[in-house]
Write a protein that holds these residues in place. Structure first.
Motif, PDB file in Angstrom:
ATOM      1  N   SER A 114      60.640 -49.210 -74.576  1.00  0.00           N
ATOM      2  CA  SER A 114      60.185 -48.048 -75.321  1.00  0.00           C
ATOM      3  C   SER A 114      61.338 -47.052 -75.445  1.00  0.00           C
ATOM      4  O   SER A 114      62.310 -47.118 -74.700  1.00  0.00           O
ATOM      5  CB  SER A 114      58.990 -47.389 -74.633  1.00  0.00           C
ATOM      6  OG  SER A 114      59.355 -46.933 -73.342  1.00  0.00           O
ATOM      7  N   ARG A 115      61.228 -46.120 -76.390  1.00  0.00           N
ATOM      8  CA  ARG A 115      62.281 -45.141 -76.636  1.00  0.00           C
ATOM      9  C   ARG A 115      61.900 -43.801 -76.008  1.00  0.00           C
ATOM     10  O   ARG A 115      60.773 -43.331 -76.176  1.00  0.00           O
ATOM     11  CB  ARG A 115      62.482 -44.955 -78.140  1.00  0.00           C
ATOM     12  CG  ARG A 115      63.522 -43.915 -78.535  1.00  0.00           C
ATOM     13  CD  ARG A 115      64.931 -44.402 -78.275  1.00  0.00           C
ATOM     14  NE  ARG A 115      65.277 -45.491 -79.134  1.00  0.00           N
ATOM     15  CZ  ARG A 115      65.730 -45.361 -80.395  1.00  0.00           C
ATOM     16  NH1 ARG A 115      65.873 -44.163 -80.924  1.00  0.00           N
ATOM     17  NH2 ARG A 115      66.048 -46.412 -81.101  1.00  0.00           N
ATOM     18  N   ASP A 116      62.810 -43.219 -75.278  1.00  0.00           N
ATOM     19  CA  ASP A 116      62.617 -41.898 -74.676  1.00  0.00           C
ATOM     20  C   ASP A 116      63.429 -40.890 -75.501  1.00  0.00           C
ATOM     21  O   ASP A 116      64.650 -40.981 -75.569  1.00  0.00           O
ATOM     22  CB  ASP A 116      63.088 -41.911 -73.220  1.00  0.00           C
ATOM     23  CG  ASP A 116      62.629 -40.697 -72.438  1.00  0.00           C
ATOM     24  OD1 ASP A 116      62.495 -39.630 -73.058  1.00  0.00           O
ATOM     25  OD2 ASP A 116      62.420 -40.808 -71.225  1.00  0.00           O
ATOM     26  N   LEU A 117      62.743 -39.944 -76.125  1.00  0.00           N
ATOM     27  CA  LEU A 117      63.413 -38.992 -77.009  1.00  0.00           C
ATOM     28  C   LEU A 117      64.095 -37.859 -76.250  1.00  0.00           C
ATOM     29  O   LEU A 117      65.001 -37.207 -76.779  1.00  0.00           O
ATOM     30  CB  LEU A 117      62.403 -38.424 -78.017  1.00  0.00           C
ATOM     31  CG  LEU A 117      61.769 -39.464 -78.951  1.00  0.00           C
ATOM     32  CD1 LEU A 117      60.769 -38.789 -79.879  1.00  0.00           C
ATOM     33  CD2 LEU A 117      62.828 -40.221 -79.743  1.00  0.00           C
ATOM     34  N   LEU A 118      63.652 -37.554 -75.059  1.00  0.00           N
ATOM     35  CA  LEU A 118      64.271 -36.514 -74.222  1.00  0.00           C
ATOM     36  C   LEU A 118      64.648 -37.133 -72.874  1.00  0.00           C
ATOM     37  O   LEU A 118      64.060 -36.826 -71.838  1.00  0.00           O
ATOM     38  CB  LEU A 118      63.307 -35.337 -74.035  1.00  0.00           C
ATOM     39  CG  LEU A 118      62.945 -34.563 -75.307  1.00  0.00           C
ATOM     40  CD1 LEU A 118      61.853 -33.542 -75.001  1.00  0.00           C
ATOM     41  CD2 LEU A 118      64.184 -33.862 -75.879  1.00  0.00           C
ATOM     42  N   PRO A 119      65.620 -38.021 -72.887  1.00  0.00           N
ATOM     43  CA  PRO A 119      65.938 -38.781 -71.676  1.00  0.00           C
ATOM     44  C   PRO A 119      66.647 -37.940 -70.616  1.00  0.00           C
ATOM     45  O   PRO A 119      67.486 -37.085 -70.948  1.00  0.00           O
ATOM     46  CB  PRO A 119      66.867 -39.880 -72.186  1.00  0.00           C
ATOM     47  CG  PRO A 119      67.527 -39.278 -73.380  1.00  0.00           C
ATOM     48  CD  PRO A 119      66.485 -38.402 -74.015  1.00  0.00           C
ATOM     49  N   LYS A 176      68.878 -43.653 -76.987  1.00  0.00           N
ATOM     50  CA  LYS A 176      69.999 -43.909 -77.882  1.00  0.00           C
ATOM     51  C   LYS A 176      71.215 -43.103 -77.431  1.00  0.00           C
ATOM     52  O   LYS A 176      71.103 -41.929 -77.092  1.00  0.00           O
ATOM     53  CB  LYS A 176      69.630 -43.516 -79.311  1.00  0.00           C
ATOM     54  CG  LYS A 176      70.614 -44.021 -80.361  1.00  0.00           C
ATOM     55  CD  LYS A 176      70.152 -43.681 -81.752  1.00  0.00           C
ATOM     56  CE  LYS A 176      71.068 -44.320 -82.802  1.00  0.00           C
ATOM     57  NZ  LYS A 176      72.486 -44.024 -82.595  1.00  0.00           N
ATOM     58  N   CYS A 177      72.360 -43.767 -77.403  1.00  0.00           N
ATOM     59  CA  CYS A 177      73.583 -43.090 -76.991  1.00  0.00           C
ATOM     60  C   CYS A 177      73.945 -41.980 -77.985  1.00  0.00           C
ATOM     61  O   CYS A 177      73.508 -41.965 -79.139  1.00  0.00           O
ATOM     62  CB  CYS A 177      74.730 -44.096 -76.891  1.00  0.00           C
ATOM     63  SG  CYS A 177      74.610 -45.200 -75.480  1.00  0.00           S
ATOM     64  N   LEU A 208      74.258 -47.847 -79.446  1.00  0.00           N
ATOM     65  CA  LEU A 208      73.736 -48.637 -78.343  1.00  0.00           C
ATOM     66  C   LEU A 208      72.640 -47.845 -77.647  1.00  0.00           C
ATOM     67  O   LEU A 208      72.558 -46.623 -77.776  1.00  0.00           O
ATOM     68  CB  LEU A 208      74.851 -48.979 -77.343  1.00  0.00           C
ATOM     69  CG  LEU A 208      75.996 -49.858 -77.855  1.00  0.00           C
ATOM     70  CD1 LEU A 208      77.138 -49.866 -76.843  1.00  0.00           C
ATOM     71  CD2 LEU A 208      75.513 -51.280 -78.128  1.00  0.00           C
ATOM     72  N   GLN A 209      71.815 -48.565 -76.893  1.00  0.00           N
ATOM     73  CA  GLN A 209      70.774 -47.930 -76.098  1.00  0.00           C
ATOM     74  C   GLN A 209      71.024 -48.201 -74.616  1.00  0.00           C
ATOM     75  O   GLN A 209      71.495 -49.281 -74.239  1.00  0.00           O
ATOM     76  CB  GLN A 209      69.392 -48.452 -76.496  1.00  0.00           C
ATOM     77  CG  GLN A 209      68.996 -48.115 -77.913  1.00  0.00           C
ATOM     78  CD  GLN A 209      67.580 -48.560 -78.235  1.00  0.00           C
ATOM     79  OE1 GLN A 209      66.620 -47.820 -78.067  1.00  0.00           O
ATOM     80  NE2 GLN A 209      67.450 -49.794 -78.688  1.00  0.00           N
ATOM     81  N   VAL A 210      70.694 -47.229 -73.782  1.00  0.00           N
ATOM     82  CA  VAL A 210      70.917 -47.320 -72.338  1.00  0.00           C
ATOM     83  C   VAL A 210      69.630 -46.927 -71.628  1.00  0.00           C
ATOM     84  O   VAL A 210      68.740 -46.302 -72.225  1.00  0.00           O
ATOM     85  CB  VAL A 210      72.067 -46.377 -71.894  1.00  0.00           C
ATOM     86  CG1 VAL A 210      73.389 -46.826 -72.487  1.00  0.00           C
ATOM     87  CG2 VAL A 210      71.753 -44.938 -72.289  1.00  0.00           C
ATOM     88  N   ALA A 268      69.102 -43.444 -66.328  1.00  0.00           N
ATOM     89  CA  ALA A 268      70.397 -43.652 -65.682  1.00  0.00           C
ATOM     90  C   ALA A 268      70.949 -42.321 -65.187  1.00  0.00           C
ATOM     91  O   ALA A 268      70.738 -41.276 -65.803  1.00  0.00           O
ATOM     92  CB  ALA A 268      71.385 -44.298 -66.653  1.00  0.00           C
ATOM     93  N   GLU A 269      71.652 -42.344 -64.080  1.00  0.00           N
ATOM     94  CA  GLU A 269      72.240 -41.125 -63.545  1.00  0.00           C
ATOM     95  C   GLU A 269      73.422 -40.659 -64.386  1.00  0.00           C
ATOM     96  O   GLU A 269      73.577 -39.466 -64.655  1.00  0.00           O
ATOM     97  CB  GLU A 269      72.695 -41.360 -62.096  1.00  0.00           C
ATOM     98  CG  GLU A 269      71.577 -41.664 -61.116  1.00  0.00           C
ATOM     99  CD  GLU A 269      70.686 -40.466 -60.835  1.00  0.00           C
ATOM    100  OE1 GLU A 269      71.223 -39.339 -60.746  1.00  0.00           O
ATOM    101  OE2 GLU A 269      69.454 -40.639 -60.722  1.00  0.00           O
ATOM    102  N   ILE A 270      74.261 -41.606 -64.816  1.00  0.00           N
ATOM    103  CA  ILE A 270      75.480 -41.290 -65.579  1.00  0.00           C
ATOM    104  C   ILE A 270      75.652 -42.349 -66.658  1.00  0.00           C
ATOM    105  O   ILE A 270      75.411 -43.540 -66.411  1.00  0.00           O
ATOM    106  CB  ILE A 270      76.724 -41.278 -64.660  1.00  0.00           C
ATOM    107  CG1 ILE A 270      76.558 -40.282 -63.513  1.00  0.00           C
ATOM    108  CG2 ILE A 270      77.994 -40.976 -65.454  1.00  0.00           C
ATOM    109  CD1 ILE A 270      77.577 -40.462 -62.399  1.00  0.00           C
ATOM    110  N   VAL A 271      76.066 -41.937 -67.848  1.00  0.00           N
ATOM    111  CA  VAL A 271      76.352 -42.878 -68.937  1.00  0.00           C
ATOM    112  C   VAL A 271      77.731 -42.570 -69.503  1.00  0.00           C
ATOM    113  O   VAL A 271      78.046 -41.417 -69.819  1.00  0.00           O
ATOM    114  CB  VAL A 271      75.298 -42.793 -70.054  1.00  0.00           C
ATOM    115  CG1 VAL A 271      75.682 -43.706 -71.219  1.00  0.00           C
ATOM    116  CG2 VAL A 271      73.913 -43.161 -69.530  1.00  0.00           C
TER     117      VAL A 271
END
Length: 503
Positions: free
Chosen positions: A119-124, A251-252, A257-259, A263-266
């Motif tokens: 699923s997509r998170d808009l406010l990650p 979305k990066c 790309l998607q992550v 994640a703590e750090i991208v």
């Protein structure tokens, strides 16, 4: 439980499997030395909260035991790993079901795939802080220098996400990165990995390869990235199957790309085909320093995002036991049903940690015909990409306990004629980090048939193996307490009695 690194750390702390270290520690050598001693003793995970030169805490040894690997995969005990492997085997090479139970099992597996859709998170959370351009400074991360002669600090548990420029399929892998400057790193990977294929295709088109590195992810995602994938099933779906729910992706900011959203750090960047750096030496899983690669792909990072107060998750390679060995022991159980589907005669198999978790495989087969052991060994080498670099394959009968080194050595010593039962495949594709080979990337493989021989493999009669009289053994079991021996636990054998120390 929240499916992210913080949720897992909280779980470990609640179960008494995490120790917080508040004393000032140095990421150069000191953290690795502390973690190494803890790993050797099977100790808890460590969270270093006061790291010299960085504002970020460091988590290490998070998956330092098989038990903790199971927890990361939503399982309570190692016995459940094979059940998960059976579910994955149904998806690896789906076959038309022949019975109602088979149809139900396949239907359930396919339903689980639907539930596992990302699923997509808009406010990650991973976008709480965004740094671009000159603001990106990798030296602020608490990267470890593990061994004294390492050329520089390394990243070891980052998920590298890349995309095929032709069919747009995604690859998620775990590769070692070595720091080169405040915004560049080199990557060390094998030529058979998915990301290397993506780079070759990008080079053919004259394009840069976009790269995202997700640091401090849910450990379950790391396990999914290390598992052999069925055709056309992405690592994100696989992780969703492990978790029982879809992975939340984001979305990066600067690459397509998607992550993992939590994640703590991208780190976001690109690889320009042909642009390289000098990588190594660095301590490697073989137990030696890896060689110097003067043409390692260079990643230029132009964006870094992270959560507020991020946690840096890391580990390190070397002679076992290490965290990667614990992960491999768990994956061994998951691989078993997938391998049985590829090579049905294999009853069980084991990749001993002491042989680097992949250099030696022990197969137990239900032998049915002459030459069966050799066929099983050859089939094993080609069954999964992970087994391409297995150097030795030992095949034994199904009644041998393949996890007991004494039983395996006995089978070799009593059932093998080296002239007949050992075969070698010369000059096969090989692990370039294996210094035992004469040529880098090219080496031999050895198969050992340690099964009971049948005609025409031998003309000699194979006598009956020695076993206790079953009636007498049952009687002794019943009378054990009468002998005054009830306080002795004979299940715990002292290895020193047999001339070796297994500490």
């Amino acid at each position: 439980m929240t499916r992210d690194l913080r949720g897992f750390i909280k779980q470990l702390e609640q179960r008494g499997q995490l120790r917080r270290i508040t004393a000032l520690v140095d990421p150069d050598l000191e953290i690795a030395e502390i973690a190494q001693r803890m790993l050797q003793k099977g100790g808890p995970a460590l969270l270093f909260e006061n790291v010299k030169g960085s504002p970020y805490p460091v988590a290490v040894n998070v998956m330092g035991t098989v038990e903790r690997v199971c927890w990361a995969m939503n399982l309570d005990q190692p016995a459940e790993l094979e059940a998960l492997g059976k579910k994955l085997a149904l998806l690896y090479q789906p076959r038309p079901p022949k019975t109602v139970p088979q149809a139900i099992a396949l239907g359930q597996a396919l339903f689980d795939v639907l539930k596992a859709k990302p699923s997509r998170d808009l406010l990650p959370p991973c976008h709480q802080v965004v740094l671009k351009g000159d603001e990106v400074d990798l030296t602020q991360l608490p990267l470890l220098k593990v061994y004294p002669d390492d050329a520089n600090k390394v990243v070891t548990l980052g998920l590298m996400i890349t995309k095929d420029c032709e069919n747009k399929t995604i690859n998620v892998g775990v590769y070692r990165l070595q720091l080169q400057s405040k915004n560049t790193m080199t990557v060390q990977w094998l030529s058979v990995r998915g990301a290397t294929r993506h780079l070759r295709k990008a080079a053919e088109r004259g394009q840069k390869l976009e790269v995202a590195i997700a640091l401090g992810v849910d450990p379950l995602l790391i396990m999914a990235a290390a598992t052999p994938l069925p055709i056309d099933l992405s690592e994100w779906l696989f992780a969703g199957l492990y978790a029982g729910e879809g992975v939340h992706l984001a979305k990066c900011k600067t690459v397509d790309l998607q992550v993992p959203a939590d994640a703590e750090i991208v780190l976001e960047g690109t690889i320009t085909p042909g642009e390289t750096g000098v990588d190594g030496p660095a301590g490697d899983h073989m137990g030696f320093y890896g060689g110097v690669n003067e043409a390692a792909p260079l990643i230029r990072f132009h964006c870094m995002t992270h959560r507020k107060n991020p946690i840096y998750l890391t580990t390190f390679s070397g002679r076992p036991p290490k965290e990667d060995a614990m992960m491999a022991l768990a994956l061994n159980r998951i691989y078993t049903p997938i391998l049985r589907q590829q090579v049905p005669e294999i009853v069980d198999f084991f990749l001993p940690m002491e042989t680097l978790s992949y250099k030696t495989a022990i197969l137990a087969i239900d032998k049915a015909y002459p030459g069966h052991a050799r066929r099983a060994a050859l089939a094993f080498w080609s069954a999964l990409p992970q087994f391409t670099y297995t150097k030795f394959v030992i095949v034994v009968d199904k009644d041998i306990n393949i996890r007991d080194p004494r039983a395996v050595v006995w089978a070799i010593a009593s059932k093998v004629d080296p002239a007949r039962d050992v075969f070698i495949l010369p000059e096969t594709p090989f692990d370039s980090l294996d210094f035992a080979t004469e040529k880098a990337g090219l080496g031999g493989r050895m198969g050992i048939d340690a099964t009971t021989k049948i005609p025409p493999e031998t003309d000699r009669v194979w006598n009956t193996p020695l076993e206790s009289d079953p009636d007498t053994a049952a009687m002794v079991d019943r009378r054990w307490a009468q002998y005054g021996l009830a306080d002795l636990n004979l299940g715990e054998v002292n290895p020193n009695l047999f001339g070796y120390d297994m500490r």
